[in-house]
Design an enzyme around this catalytic site. Structure first.
Site, PDB file in Angstrom:
ATOM      1  CB  SER A  14      35.625  34.571  -2.966  1.00 32.53           C
ATOM      2  OG  SER A  14      35.050  34.255  -1.713  1.00 32.53           O
ATOM      3  CE  LYS A  65      42.526  35.836   4.748  1.00 32.33           C
ATOM      4  NZ  LYS A  65      42.453  34.421   4.997  1.00 32.33           N
ATOM      5  CB  ALA A 126      56.234  33.794   4.971  1.00 29.41           C
ATOM      6  CB  THR A 151      60.415  36.930  -0.303  1.00 35.88           C
ATOM      7  OG1 THR A 151      59.895  36.884  -1.642  1.00 35.88           O
ATOM      8  CG2 THR A 151      61.082  38.256  -0.057  1.00 35.88           C
TER       9      THR A 151
HETATM   10  P1  ATR Z   1      51.133  38.157   0.244  1.00 41.56           P
HETATM   11  O1  ATR Z   1      52.509  37.606  -0.006  1.00 41.56           O
HETATM   12  O2  ATR Z   1      50.908  39.499  -0.362  1.00 41.56           O
HETATM   13  O3  ATR Z   1      50.688  38.035   1.668  1.00 41.56           O
HETATM   14  P2  ATR Z   1      49.651  35.824  -0.318  1.00 41.56           P
HETATM   15  O4  ATR Z   1      48.851  35.412  -1.498  1.00 41.56           O
HETATM   16  O5  ATR Z   1      49.047  35.786   1.022  1.00 41.56           O
HETATM   17  O6  ATR Z   1      50.176  37.259  -0.638  1.00 41.56           O
HETATM   18  O7  ATR Z   1      50.990  34.961  -0.259  1.00 41.56           O
HETATM   19  C1  ATR Z   1      51.519  34.416  -1.383  1.00 41.56           C
HETATM   20  C2  ATR Z   1      52.552  33.388  -0.930  1.00 41.56           C
HETATM   21  O8  ATR Z   1      52.860  32.560  -2.041  1.00 41.56           O
HETATM   22  C3  ATR Z   1      53.849  34.008  -0.482  1.00 41.56           C
HETATM   23  O9  ATR Z   1      54.434  33.181   0.476  1.00 41.56           O
HETATM   24  C4  ATR Z   1      54.643  34.013  -1.793  1.00 41.56           C
HETATM   25  O10 ATR Z   1      56.030  34.053  -1.652  1.00 41.56           O
HETATM   26  P3  ATR Z   1      56.824  35.476  -1.654  1.00 41.56           P
HETATM   27  O11 ATR Z   1      56.665  36.023  -0.276  1.00 41.56           O
HETATM   28  O12 ATR Z   1      58.208  35.137  -2.007  1.00 41.56           O
HETATM   29  O13 ATR Z   1      56.136  36.322  -2.702  1.00 41.56           O
HETATM   30  C5  ATR Z   1      54.243  32.688  -2.355  1.00 41.56           C
HETATM   31  N1  ATR Z   1      54.439  32.612  -3.800  1.00 41.56           N
HETATM   32  C6  ATR Z   1      53.688  33.180  -4.764  1.00 41.56           C
HETATM   33  N2  ATR Z   1      54.170  32.891  -5.988  1.00 41.56           N
HETATM   34  C7  ATR Z   1      55.271  32.117  -5.787  1.00 41.56           C
HETATM   35  C8  ATR Z   1      56.221  31.489  -6.652  1.00 41.56           C
HETATM   36  N3  ATR Z   1      56.132  31.602  -7.993  1.00 41.56           N
HETATM   37  N4  ATR Z   1      57.223  30.761  -6.093  1.00 41.56           N
HETATM   38  C9  ATR Z   1      57.317  30.644  -4.753  1.00 41.56           C
HETATM   39  N5  ATR Z   1      56.445  31.218  -3.881  1.00 41.56           N
HETATM   40  C10 ATR Z   1      55.448  31.933  -4.386  1.00 41.56           C
END
Ligand code: ATR
Length: 265
Positions: A14, A65, A126, A151
């Site tokens: 950060s 958040k 998302a 997802t």
């Molecule tokens: P959180 O999902 O816990 O809110 P975030 O860092 O705010 O965490 O969000 C990560 C985002 O990156 C999500 O949309 C995640 O997709 P999933 O919901 O399927 O986990 C996406 N993301 C992270 N790694 C990814 C990957 N290897 N391929 C596609 N999407 C990915």
């Protein structure tokens, strides 16, 4: 001396301490801003520290958040709408959560003079920051928003609070004017979003919420296809500026020097 924190997990990357401490010094405020790595179970005690005025405000980053909300007494309108809080403070004895990411994104887009009105947006991801991006796009008069997430359930859940979203399968690509990477894919330099960009066309904006690395593979695809591209640094600066104003009652300057200072990392 007043104390402020950014809480998250991870939080090491950060830049919030750097920018806030810079403005604190510039404005001769008796305060300090630090970062703190937390787990979910620590949130309650941090909020207690705000109640007891050991801490005077916090920024909240990934992944808290949304999960911070049950610990708060009240939310701003936009924090309630997005179910996302990035700024916490105490007012009239109550602990309030606000969201400055929405306006941060809005200001960043205005700053590059990209006219969102009546355009089509494609949002990737998302997670925590996605609702803020989507609300800002709506505020700026976007005509359609496509949303895709690895997802799919999480995209469908967002559609429950924003019914006009059009959900797209991960890997598919609709026609868009602006594409926004709101996933964490790109934080590592070899991360790649596997989409076929060969037919995107011209006059598009590629926007990445990520600002470190400065140019993700996603942004480089925007560049290669001859489109405009922008990373998340100015959004970061603007959201910080608005948090600073909430806490200290002063709107600090978000000039070019700030972006340059943050570059030297
Ligand atoms: P959180 O999902 O816990 O809110 P975030 O860092 O705010 O965490 O969000 C990560 C985002 O990156 C999500 O949309 C995640 O997709 P999933 O919901 O399927 O986990 C996406 N993301 C992270 N790694 C990814 C990957 N290897 N391929 C596609 N999407 C990915």
């Amino acid at each position: 001396m007043k104390k402020y924190l950014v809480i998250g997990n991870p939080v090491e990357h950060s830049l919030s301490p750097k920018i806030h401490n810079y403005w604190i010094k510039k404005n001769k405020i008796d305060a300090i801003y630090e970062k703190k790595l937390l787990t979910e179970k620590d949130i309650k005690s941090i909020i207690n520290d705000i109640i007891n005025e050991k801490i005077h405000g916090i920024n909240v980053t990934v992944p808290f958040k949304k999960s911070v909300i049950p610990f708060l007494d009240g939310l701003s309108h936009i924090a309630r709408e997005t179910e996302s809080v990035n700024t916490v403070y105490k007012k009239d004895g109550k602990i309030i959560g606000d969201n400055t990411d929405v306006k941060g994104f809005e200001n960043a887009i205005k700053n590059i003079n990209f006219d969102i009105k009546d355009k089509k947006a494609f949002v990737l991801g998302a997670g925590g920051v996605a609702p803020s991006i989507i609300f800002a796009l709506k505020k700026m008069g976007i005509s359609e928003i496509f949303l895709s997430n690895r997802t799919k359930d999480k995209a469908e859940n967002l559609k429950k609070i924003i019914p006009e979203l059009q959900i797209v399968n991960w890997g598919e690509m609709p026609i868009f004017d602006i594409i926004i990477n709101a996933t964490s894919l790109g934080l590592k330099s070899n991360d790649e979003i596997k989409l076929d960009f060969s037919k995107v066309g011209s006059n598009k904006l590629f926007y990445d919420v990520i600002y470190s690395p400065e140019f993700t593979k996603f942004l480089l695809r925007g560049k290669e296809t001859g489109n405009q591209f922008e990373n998340g640094k100015s959004m970061f600066v603007y959201q910080a500026q608005l948090s600073f104003e909430i806490w200290h009652g002063i709107k600090p300057k978000a000039d070019k020097n700030i972006i340059e200072m943050l570059k030297n990392d």
